[in-house]
Write a protein that holds these residues in place. Structure first.
Motif, mmCIF file in Angstrom:
data_model
loop_
_atom_site.group_PDB
_atom_site.id
_atom_site.type_symbol
_atom_site.label_atom_id
_atom_site.label_comp_id
_atom_site.label_asym_id
_atom_site.label_seq_id
_atom_site.Cartn_x
_atom_site.Cartn_y
_atom_site.Cartn_z
ATOM 1 N N ASP A 1 3.192 43.412 21.242
ATOM 2 C CA ASP A 1 4.365 43.211 20.386
ATOM 3 C C ASP A 1 3.963 42.803 18.972
ATOM 4 O O ASP A 1 4.588 43.235 17.990
ATOM 5 C CB ASP A 1 5.290 42.159 20.990
ATOM 6 N N ALA A 43 11.510 40.460 13.753
ATOM 7 C CA ALA A 43 12.115 41.278 14.805
ATOM 8 C C ALA A 43 12.987 40.392 15.673
ATOM 9 O O ALA A 43 12.773 39.194 15.784
ATOM 10 C CB ALA A 43 11.043 41.945 15.647
ATOM 11 N N SER A 94 2.934 45.850 17.147
ATOM 12 C CA SER A 94 4.100 46.624 16.739
ATOM 13 C C SER A 94 4.727 46.046 15.476
ATOM 14 O O SER A 94 5.096 46.776 14.548
ATOM 15 C CB SER A 94 5.127 46.651 17.868
ATOM 16 N N LYS A 95 4.841 44.716 15.412
ATOM 17 C CA LYS A 95 5.449 44.077 14.245
ATOM 18 C C LYS A 95 4.580 44.241 12.997
ATOM 19 O O LYS A 95 5.086 44.349 11.887
ATOM 20 C CB LYS A 95 5.684 42.581 14.518
ATOM 21 N N CYS A 133 6.745 39.985 9.150
ATOM 22 C CA CYS A 133 7.450 40.981 9.953
ATOM 23 C C CYS A 133 8.455 40.249 10.821
ATOM 24 O O CYS A 133 8.093 39.316 11.534
ATOM 25 C CB CYS A 133 6.469 41.760 10.828
ATOM 26 N N ASN A 167 -0.073 47.130 7.026
ATOM 27 C CA ASN A 167 0.490 45.940 6.390
ATOM 28 C C ASN A 167 -0.545 45.206 5.571
ATOM 29 O O ASN A 167 -1.677 45.019 5.993
ATOM 30 C CB ASN A 167 1.055 44.985 7.452
ATOM 31 N N THR A 181 14.680 35.487 17.553
ATOM 32 C CA THR A 181 14.076 36.056 16.351
ATOM 33 C C THR A 181 12.617 35.645 16.243
ATOM 34 O O THR A 181 12.292 34.461 16.380
ATOM 35 C CB THR A 181 14.829 35.597 15.089
ATOM 36 N N TYR A 182 11.741 36.625 16.001
ATOM 37 C CA TYR A 182 10.321 36.373 15.840
ATOM 38 C C TYR A 182 9.871 36.770 14.439
ATOM 39 O O TYR A 182 10.253 37.836 13.947
ATOM 40 C CB TYR A 182 9.494 37.176 16.856
ATOM 41 N N THR A 183 9.080 35.928 13.828
ATOM 42 C CA THR A 183 8.472 36.242 12.543
ATOM 43 C C THR A 183 6.962 36.202 12.703
ATOM 44 O O THR A 183 6.412 35.220 13.211
ATOM 45 C CB THR A 183 8.895 35.237 11.450
#
Length: 205
Positions: A132, A74, A135-136, A72, A66, A80-82
């Motif tokens: 996590d 998810a 991963s994002k 990102c 990235n 919801t996570y940004t």
């Protein structure tokens, strides 16, 4: 502790397939406590190795995928996570991971052959775990180093010492926003993802 009196480190790069070792005298005992005391005064020369990523396949050979400022998004459990990268990656060399032996001891050498892993970490609670966030962002969460033969490392037996495991990391400053309905919670901090280079060092008290 964050008080360091003296830190001397000399890097000795060693290719796993062509190591030269001192005679093997048995395995060192592994320590499971990654948060062991860090009040060493100095480090001996390091032995460098290359690790493998457990969960990311970088077909282009890069350590991260990235670009700066990438968002990102998810959805985890209805939340919801940004994740936004504010800066980085910046290489952090030889970051402490864990001690491989238990008590401080007067030893003239250490031997090691078991695999070691370095995992992603965060500087504070960022709403998401380091794994996590990795991963994002599409970066390594864990890298494992295996040794093709037993590594033997000399030590100064007149000083109290331990064998330690270190790794290089990529540091990114990130912002994680958690959204539940119309309620947002935003936290900012540093995320460290492991790189391929790892080290075995003798640390002295």
């Amino acid at each position: 502790m964050k008080i360091y009196k003296k830190l001397t480190t000399t890097t000795l790069a060693i290719t796993i397939s062509t190591f030269l070792f001192l005679p093997n005298t048995g395995f060192a005992n592994a320590s499971e406590n990654a948060n062991a005391e860090k009040d060493f005064i100095e480090l001996d020369k390091s032995y460098q190795f290359e690790s493998e990523s457990l969960n990311i396949d970088y077909s282009d050979g890069s350590d991260y995928s990235n670009d700066y400022g990438t968002n990102c998004i998810a959805c985890v459990g209805g939340v919801t996570y940004t994740v936004k990268t504010n800066s980085g990656p910046t290489k952090v060399s030889k970051k402490f991971v864990k001690y491989l032996t238990g008590s401080w001891a007067y030893s003239d050498k250490y031997t090691w052959s078991k695999s070691n892993s370095a995992s992603a970490t965060v500087s504070a609670d960022l709403n998401l775990s380091a794994k996590d966030i990795s991963s994002k962002l599409g970066v390594s969460a864990t890298k494992t180093t295996t040794y093709s033969t037993t590594v033997s490392i000399p030590a100064n037996k007149s000083k109290l010492s331990k064998l330690a495991f270190y790794s290089d990391f990529d540091k990114r400053n990130v912002t994680v926003t958690r959204k539940i309905g119309k309620v947002n919670s935003t936290k900012r901090g540093d995320h460290y993802s492991p790189r391929k280079d790892t080290y075995l060092l003798v640390s002295y008290k």
